[in-house]
Write a protein that holds these residues in place. Structure first.
Motif, PDB file in Angstrom:
ATOM      1  N   ARG A   1      -4.276   0.715  10.893  1.00  0.00           N
ATOM      2  CA  ARG A   1      -4.505  -0.719  11.099  1.00  0.00           C
ATOM      3  C   ARG A   1      -3.557  -1.557  10.233  1.00  0.00           C
ATOM      4  O   ARG A   1      -2.990  -2.554  10.692  1.00  0.00           O
ATOM      5  CB  ARG A   1      -5.959  -1.070  10.779  1.00  0.00           C
ATOM      6  CG  ARG A   1      -6.287  -2.557  11.030  1.00  0.00           C
ATOM      7  CD  ARG A   1      -7.739  -2.868  10.741  1.00  0.00           C
ATOM      8  NE  ARG A   1      -8.620  -2.218  11.711  1.00  0.00           N
ATOM      9  CZ  ARG A   1      -9.345  -1.124  11.462  1.00  0.00           C
ATOM     10  NH1 ARG A   1      -9.296  -0.547  10.258  1.00  0.00           N
ATOM     11  NH2 ARG A   1     -10.104  -0.594  12.384  1.00  0.00           N
ATOM     12  N   GLN A   2      -3.391  -1.148   8.994  1.00  0.00           N
ATOM     13  CA  GLN A   2      -2.489  -1.889   8.114  1.00  0.00           C
ATOM     14  C   GLN A   2      -1.061  -1.865   8.657  1.00  0.00           C
ATOM     15  O   GLN A   2      -0.375  -2.891   8.674  1.00  0.00           O
ATOM     16  CB  GLN A   2      -2.508  -1.292   6.709  1.00  0.00           C
ATOM     17  CG  GLN A   2      -1.587  -2.029   5.747  1.00  0.00           C
ATOM     18  CD  GLN A   2      -1.425  -1.303   4.432  1.00  0.00           C
ATOM     19  OE1 GLN A   2      -1.391  -0.080   4.401  1.00  0.00           O
ATOM     20  NE2 GLN A   2      -1.319  -2.051   3.356  1.00  0.00           N
TER      21      GLN A   2
ATOM     22  N   SER B   1       0.847  -1.191   0.000  1.00  0.00           N
ATOM     23  CA  SER B   1       0.000   0.000   0.000  1.00  0.00           C
ATOM     24  C   SER B   1       0.878   1.236   0.000  1.00  0.00           C
ATOM     25  O   SER B   1       1.941   1.266   0.627  1.00  0.00           O
ATOM     26  CB  SER B   1      -0.907   0.007   1.225  1.00  0.00           C
ATOM     27  OG  SER B   1      -1.747   1.138   1.225  1.00  0.00           O
TER      28      SER B   1
ATOM     29  N   SER C   1       6.969  -1.415   5.237  1.00  0.00           N
ATOM     30  CA  SER C   1       6.450  -2.186   4.104  1.00  0.00           C
ATOM     31  C   SER C   1       7.504  -3.127   3.542  1.00  0.00           C
ATOM     32  O   SER C   1       7.225  -4.287   3.226  1.00  0.00           O
ATOM     33  CB  SER C   1       5.963  -1.232   3.008  1.00  0.00           C
ATOM     34  OG  SER C   1       4.834  -0.501   3.419  1.00  0.00           O
TER      35      SER C   1
ATOM     36  N   GLU D   1      -0.785  -4.246  11.601  1.00  0.00           N
ATOM     37  CA  GLU D   1      -0.726  -5.640  11.150  1.00  0.00           C
ATOM     38  C   GLU D   1       0.649  -5.992  10.602  1.00  0.00           C
ATOM     39  O   GLU D   1       1.177  -7.091  10.839  1.00  0.00           O
ATOM     40  CB  GLU D   1      -1.807  -5.879  10.091  1.00  0.00           C
ATOM     41  CG  GLU D   1      -3.225  -5.826  10.647  1.00  0.00           C
ATOM     42  CD  GLU D   1      -4.292  -5.828   9.559  1.00  0.00           C
ATOM     43  OE1 GLU D   1      -3.924  -5.640   8.368  1.00  0.00           O
ATOM     44  OE2 GLU D   1      -5.484  -6.012   9.889  1.00  0.00           O
ATOM     45  N   GLN D   2       1.245  -5.058   9.876  1.00  0.00           N
ATOM     46  CA  GLN D   2       2.581  -5.296   9.334  1.00  0.00           C
ATOM     47  C   GLN D   2       3.617  -5.381  10.453  1.00  0.00           C
ATOM     48  O   GLN D   2       4.496  -6.254  10.438  1.00  0.00           O
ATOM     49  CB  GLN D   2       2.937  -4.200   8.338  1.00  0.00           C
ATOM     50  CG  GLN D   2       2.117  -4.249   7.062  1.00  0.00           C
ATOM     51  CD  GLN D   2       2.462  -3.138   6.094  1.00  0.00           C
ATOM     52  OE1 GLN D   2       3.202  -2.216   6.410  1.00  0.00           O
ATOM     53  NE2 GLN D   2       1.895  -3.210   4.893  1.00  0.00           N
TER      54      GLN D   2
ATOM     55  N   TYR E   1       8.131  -5.986   6.014  1.00  0.00           N
ATOM     56  CA  TYR E   1       6.928  -6.830   6.042  1.00  0.00           C
ATOM     57  C   TYR E   1       6.883  -7.759   4.828  1.00  0.00           C
ATOM     58  O   TYR E   1       6.618  -8.959   4.961  1.00  0.00           O
ATOM     59  CB  TYR E   1       5.683  -5.940   6.078  1.00  0.00           C
ATOM     60  CG  TYR E   1       4.398  -6.687   5.818  1.00  0.00           C
ATOM     61  CD1 TYR E   1       3.819  -7.491   6.800  1.00  0.00           C
ATOM     62  CD2 TYR E   1       3.775  -6.595   4.583  1.00  0.00           C
ATOM     63  CE1 TYR E   1       2.636  -8.179   6.550  1.00  0.00           C
ATOM     64  CE2 TYR E   1       2.588  -7.285   4.325  1.00  0.00           C
ATOM     65  CZ  TYR E   1       2.031  -8.078   5.312  1.00  0.00           C
ATOM     66  OH  TYR E   1       0.868  -8.758   5.057  1.00  0.00           O
TER      67      TYR E   1
ATOM     68  N   ASP F   1      -7.734   3.002   8.460  1.00  0.00           N
ATOM     69  CA  ASP F   1      -7.255   1.776   7.829  1.00  0.00           C
ATOM     70  C   ASP F   1      -5.745   1.753   7.656  1.00  0.00           C
ATOM     71  O   ASP F   1      -5.122   0.689   7.749  1.00  0.00           O
ATOM     72  CB  ASP F   1      -7.935   1.593   6.469  1.00  0.00           C
ATOM     73  CG  ASP F   1      -9.413   1.268   6.590  1.00  0.00           C
ATOM     74  OD1 ASP F   1      -9.822   0.813   7.684  1.00  0.00           O
ATOM     75  OD2 ASP F   1     -10.154   1.474   5.613  1.00  0.00           O
ATOM     76  N   LYS F   2      -5.145   2.921   7.381  1.00  0.00           N
ATOM     77  CA  LYS F   2      -3.689   2.953   7.202  1.00  0.00           C
ATOM     78  C   LYS F   2      -2.978   2.614   8.513  1.00  0.00           C
ATOM     79  O   LYS F   2      -1.949   1.925   8.517  1.00  0.00           O
ATOM     80  CB  LYS F   2      -3.244   4.326   6.695  1.00  0.00           C
ATOM     81  CG  LYS F   2      -3.662   4.630   5.263  1.00  0.00           C
ATOM     82  CD  LYS F   2      -2.854   3.824   4.257  1.00  0.00           C
ATOM     83  CE  LYS F   2      -3.126   4.295   2.833  1.00  0.00           C
ATOM     84  NZ  LYS F   2      -2.336   3.553   1.829  1.00  0.00           N
TER      85      LYS F   2
END
Length: 418
Positions: free
Chosen positions: A348-349, A331, A405, A352-353, A408, A345-346
């Motif tokens: 949350r992402q 993303s 990112s 998660e990463q 991840y 959402d960013k």
């Protein structure tokens, strides 16, 4: 633990060694790193162990005076060290020629091969002279804009930051030279650390990194070598491309610049492709229509900005552009830093990463992926930044977002393969 301090010296540089497994790139805890001057490889100066993130402490080592890297006719401006890295269950690795400059942090990556895979002839690393100090062939001149209308020419539809660069470690016609698959940012950091000095002004470093980025993206965009029947992106030959050196150390100052601008390239009006920005050292080799590396250092000393340095050499119609797509990134950048109080959402992402990364880098605590950037998320970001050499702010800025990112993707792909 450090068992013996290095000898006192007027000038000092810093070294940190990062050790991972070649099988899965997971960090190796309790690897032992022995450090000696390359001129006296049997005289151990330091011996340190890695932590749970596979990193040694930052080690202070003697280095030549800073003035040596500021003029082309001075003695060698860096000191060379030999490292021996061992860990239970892994084949030992010997690295000869790690380059330590004064007043900057050298980062030495190491991959150890598990013993059950057997030794490999490419495990040990020999780092040759820096291009500003050693003798290397000058760049063979090419047009800065490539013709792309020829029949059969392969050209990408958009400028893309590639996930991986395939580096041919030799001249294009050297069929015996190996190919290496190198993450894009790692490739740029390696080349810049091989071709300029990290002690130079930041504006000079940035201008040179921009030239390296644009040249590389031109090779990617035009598929320059692949449409000539080769199976690689670029070579390590200075006569054709840049000097990339297998296994060499990079520098934190250069790494930070690359992380900040890695999506950038140089362009001219009405030209879609990145410009093939060629350059030379400007001392042993002159190149009137290209950037001079030593000349760019002098301009940086005078206070020129990166854009001013670029335009001084390549003309006033050269502009800094940004790639539309970054290949392999789940993303894109949210557009503004994420910090305590951010939601959505960013966030949350990112949480998660970070949780996926924490399964490998256990110094990072796991999080509730609730989309709320609270104290726990801030602490997790700080721990991530500390491990990966970023300013420990707890704010997920541009550099931190893309580093999360990047790590991840590496961690999850390894998990998929296993």
């Amino acid at each position: 633990m450090i068992i013996r301090k290095a000898e006192t010296d007027a000038s000092k540089g810093m070294l940190q060694v990062n050790v991972v497994s070649s099988a899965n790139h997971f960090p190796i805890d309790h690897a032992t790193v022995s450090i000696a001057d390359t001129s006296e490889p049997d005289q151990v100066l330091e011996e340190v162990d890695t932590n749970s993130s596979g990193q040694t402490p930052e080690i202070s080592l003697p280095a030549p005076p800073l003035a040596y890297s500021m003029q082309a006719d001075e003695p060698r401006p860096y000191r060379e060290y030999t490292l021996r890295i061992t860990a239970p269950g892994y084949e030992p690795v010997l690295i000869t020629g790690t380059e330590v400059l004064p007043d900057v942090l050298a980062l030495q990556p190491v991959q150890l091969r598990p013993v059950d895979l057997g030794p490999s002839p490419t495990d040990d690393v020999l780092i040759p002279d820096h291009t500003l100090y050693g003798e290397y062939p000058p760049k063979i001149a090419e047009p800065e804009i490539k013709p792309v209308g020829e029949s059969g020419e392969i050209v990408l539809s958009r400028v893309v930051v590639p996930e991986t660069i395939v580096v041919h470690d030799g001249a294009p016609t050297n069929n015996s030279a190996p190919n290496y698959y190198v993450p894009y940012k790692d490739y740029i950091k390696n080349v810049a650390s091989s071709e300029i000095y990290a002690t130079w002004p930041q504006s000079t470093i940035t201008a040179n990194v921009l030239a390296i980025l644009s040249f590389t993206m031109n090779r990617v965009y035009t598929e320059w070598y692949r449409n000539r029947g080769y199976n690689f992106t670029i070579t390590s030959s200075t006569a054709y491309d840049h000097k990339w050196i297998y296994g060499r150390n990079i520098y934190e100052e250069i790494s930070q610049v690359v992380d900040d601008i890695f999506t950038s390239y140089l362009s001219r009006p009405d030209v879609k492709q990145p410009i093939l920005t060629q350059y030379c050292d400007g001392k042993r080799v002159s190149c009137p229509n290209w950037m001079s590396q030593w000349g760019s250092k002098d301009l940086g000393d005078q206070g020129y900005s990166p854009t001013e340095i670029i335009r001084y050499y390549y003309g006033d119609n050269m502009y800094i552009n940004t790639a539309e797509i970054i290949s392999g990134i789940p993303s894109s950048w949210p557009g503004e830093p994420l910090r305590r109080g951010s939601r959505g959402d960013k966030v949350r992402q990112m949480q998660e990463q970070l949780n996926a990364i924490a399964t490998v880098y256990t110094a990072i605590p796991s999080l509730a992926a609730d989309g709320i950037f609270g104290p726990a998320t801030e602490a997790s970001v700080k721990d991530f930044q500390s491990i990966f050499g970023l300013p420990k702010t707890g704010v997920a800025d541009y550099r931190t977002w893309y580093k999360i990112s990047e790590i991840y993707v590496a961690v999850t792909r390894i998990a998929e393969l296993s």
